[in-house]
Design a protein around this motif. Structure first.
Motif, PDB file in Angstrom:
ATOM      1  N   ASN A  54      -7.089  13.367  -8.830  1.00 18.41           N
ATOM      2  CA  ASN A  54      -7.006  12.672  -8.587  1.00 18.41           C
ATOM      3  C   ASN A  54      -7.466  11.210  -9.755  1.00 18.41           C
ATOM      4  N   ILE A  55      -8.540  12.153 -10.086  1.00 17.08           N
ATOM      5  CA  ILE A  55      -8.776  10.532 -11.068  1.00 17.08           C
ATOM      6  C   ILE A  55      -7.950  11.190 -13.080  1.00 17.08           C
ATOM      7  N   ALA A  56      -7.714  12.637 -13.138  1.00 14.26           N
ATOM      8  CA  ALA A  56      -6.708  13.751 -14.027  1.00 14.26           C
ATOM      9  C   ALA A  56      -5.542  12.126 -13.994  1.00 14.26           C
ATOM     10  N   PHE A  57      -4.852  12.332 -12.804  1.00 11.35           N
ATOM     11  CA  PHE A  57      -3.704  11.343 -12.896  1.00 11.35           C
ATOM     12  C   PHE A  57      -3.723  10.448 -13.360  1.00 11.35           C
ATOM     13  N   PHE A  58      -4.794   9.589 -11.900  1.00 17.47           N
ATOM     14  CA  PHE A  58      -4.248   8.070 -11.957  1.00 17.47           C
ATOM     15  C   PHE A  58      -5.225   7.405 -13.239  1.00 17.47           C
ATOM     16  N   ASN A  59      -6.498   7.214 -13.085  1.00 10.79           N
ATOM     17  CA  ASN A  59      -7.345   6.751 -13.986  1.00 10.79           C
ATOM     18  C   ASN A  59      -6.848   6.379 -15.911  1.00 10.79           C
ATOM     19  N   LEU A  60      -6.618   8.139 -15.484  1.00 11.36           N
ATOM     20  CA  LEU A  60      -6.502   8.446 -17.746  1.00 11.36           C
ATOM     21  C   LEU A  60      -5.088   8.105 -17.898  1.00 11.36           C
ATOM     22  N   ASN A  61      -3.921   8.651 -17.355  1.00  7.83           N
ATOM     23  CA  ASN A  61      -1.985   7.978 -16.936  1.00  7.83           C
ATOM     24  C   ASN A  61      -2.431   6.390 -17.149  1.00  7.83           C
ATOM     25  N   LYS A  95       0.885  -0.661  -0.292  1.00  4.28           N
ATOM     26  CA  LYS A  95       0.189  -0.305  -0.227  1.00  4.28           C
ATOM     27  C   LYS A  95       0.694   0.981  -0.042  1.00  4.28           C
ATOM     28  N   MET A  96       2.203   0.732   0.821  1.00  8.12           N
ATOM     29  CA  MET A  96       2.703   2.382   1.073  1.00  8.12           C
ATOM     30  C   MET A  96       3.523   2.698  -0.251  1.00  8.12           C
ATOM     31  N   ILE A  97       4.155   1.229  -1.022  1.00  7.31           N
ATOM     32  CA  ILE A  97       4.721   2.086  -2.406  1.00  7.31           C
ATOM     33  C   ILE A  97       4.101   2.269  -3.437  1.00  7.31           C
ATOM     34  N   LYS A  98       2.211   2.096  -3.226  1.00  4.93           N
ATOM     35  CA  LYS A  98       1.142   1.850  -4.265  1.00  4.93           C
ATOM     36  C   LYS A  98       1.485   1.415  -5.351  1.00  4.93           C
ATOM     37  N   ILE A  99       1.511  -0.251  -5.152  1.00  2.00           N
ATOM     38  CA  ILE A  99       1.903  -0.930  -5.961  1.00  2.00           C
ATOM     39  C   ILE A  99       1.163  -0.599  -7.341  1.00  2.00           C
ATOM     40  N   GLU A 100      -0.487  -0.358  -7.600  1.00  5.52           N
ATOM     41  CA  GLU A 100      -0.960  -0.221  -8.514  1.00  5.52           C
ATOM     42  C   GLU A 100      -0.834   0.058  -9.402  1.00  5.52           C
ATOM     43  N   HIS A 101       0.312   1.174  -8.838  1.00  2.26           N
ATOM     44  CA  HIS A 101       0.939   2.685 -10.032  1.00  2.26           C
ATOM     45  C   HIS A 101       1.743   1.858 -11.117  1.00  2.26           C
ATOM     46  N   SER A 102       2.309   0.834 -10.636  1.00  2.00           N
ATOM     47  CA  SER A 102       3.236   0.173 -11.672  1.00  2.00           C
ATOM     48  C   SER A 102       2.710   0.142 -12.722  1.00  2.00           C
ATOM     49  N   PHE A 131       1.970   2.991 -14.833  1.00  2.00           N
ATOM     50  CA  PHE A 131       2.099   3.764 -15.520  1.00  2.00           C
ATOM     51  C   PHE A 131       3.305   3.220 -15.995  1.00  2.00           C
ATOM     52  N   ALA A 132       4.893   2.675 -15.947  1.00  2.00           N
ATOM     53  CA  ALA A 132       6.123   2.586 -16.418  1.00  2.00           C
ATOM     54  C   ALA A 132       5.938   1.373 -17.050  1.00  2.00           C
ATOM     55  N   LEU A 133       5.141  -0.052 -16.411  1.00  2.00           N
ATOM     56  CA  LEU A 133       5.771  -1.120 -16.996  1.00  2.00           C
ATOM     57  C   LEU A 133       5.105  -1.723 -18.170  1.00  2.00           C
ATOM     58  N   PRO A 134       3.636  -0.927 -18.594  1.00  2.00           N
ATOM     59  CA  PRO A 134       3.879  -1.294 -20.133  1.00  2.00           C
ATOM     60  C   PRO A 134       4.369  -0.323 -21.149  1.00  2.00           C
TER      61      PRO A 134
END
Length: 285
Positions: A258-265, A9-16, A18-21
């Motif tokens: 937050n919508i603009a940051f996570f969902n769309l990116n 949770k701390m590292i926000k694994i879901e934000h992977s 962004f870079a992995l694709p």
């Protein structure tokens, strides 16, 4: 196990997402099709190890700043869910895993592997002395496609460096948007960011410029890599996503950051990969 879940949770694994694709995008182009399975596995291990260590490092270094910021005070270290020593152990393990994965890929990957680590360390301190922190973050994520290309091809070329630059400007653009949430806190604590110096209106303008640069570099790569119409269609869709991202927020309304940051990116990075993959397999293949 609870500590490990708290760490994820701390590292926000879901934000992977962004870079992995983008790493997969570069790998598919480099292989001109499906890369070997063992290469894909080690690229994933390297990416997860690097990103996990980098995010953990950032959280440890910024723990005192996060504790003062109302927006981040409930993060795992300031909230006391994870000790710095525990997080540090996970960081060391993550970086060891990353280094082993680069060793398993090829010699050039292993030789170049310290460069991302140095960028990760630098980024974690940049907000203390320069507003270029957004650019440094962009460089960190922009290394993902470059690293994957090296993993598959064993070399570097101008095109993949350009892809890294495109990712850099895309990331820096959305990180400026994300930093708008902390503009008052940054000024209060003498932290450096583009919103602190430019204000909301001009920061949004600069973010749009960065995203335009990213879009046109991705368009140029259509020609450089001799891609087909599916790749071009995917980039156009991403351009629409970026345009919509900037329609969601304004200097008078930041409620949908937050919508603009996570969902769309997330949609943007996945769209680039999916359409590149389909293009390589169905048209170039």
């Amino acid at each position: 196990m609870k500590k490990f879940i708290d760490f994820l949770k701390m590292i926000k694994i879901e934000h992977s997402v962004f870079a992995l694709p983008f790493a997969f995008t570069a790998a598919v182009i480099a292989a001109n099709g499906l890369p070997a399975l063992d290469k894909v596995i080690w690229i994933i291990v390297a990416m997860v190890g690097a990103r996990t260590g980098a995010m953990g490092l950032n959280r440890v270094i910024d723990a005192e700043i996060d504790r003062k910021n109302p927006r981040t005070a409930n993060r795992e270290i300031p909230a006391g869910k994870i000790k710095k020593s525990e997080a540090t152990l996970y960081i060391i393990i993550s970086f060891v895993v990353y280094e082993f994965a680069t060793f398993m890929l090829n010699n050039l990957c292993f030789i170049l592997s310290p460069i991302p680590l140095l960028i990760f360390i630098l980024y974690s301190y940049t907000k203390r002395f320069t507003a270029l922190c957004h650019i440094i973050l962009g460089i960190a994520l922009g290394l993902a496609p470059i690293g994957a290309w090296v993993a598959i091809s064993g070399d570097l070329n101008f095109g993949i460096v350009l892809m890294g630059i495109a990712v850099l400007f895309w990331v820096a653009g959305f990180d400026i948007i994300y930093a708008l949430q902390d503009i008052d806190f940054d000024r209060q604590e003498n932290l450096h960011s583009i919103p602190r110096y430019l204000g909301i209106e001009y920061s949004l303008i600069l973010s749009r410029v960065f995203h335009l640069v990213a879009f046109f570099v991705f368009i140029y790569l259509y020609k450089y890599f001799n891609m087909g119409y599916l790749y071009l269609l995917g980039i156009i869709i991403c351009g629409i996503f970026m345009f919509y991202q900037h329609r969601l927020i304004s200097k008078d309304d930041l409620s949908r950051v937050n919508i603009a940051f996570f969902n769309l990116n997330a949609y943007i990075s996945l769209t680039v990969f999916v359409f590149t993959f389909l293009d390589v397999i169905l048209i170039r293949g």
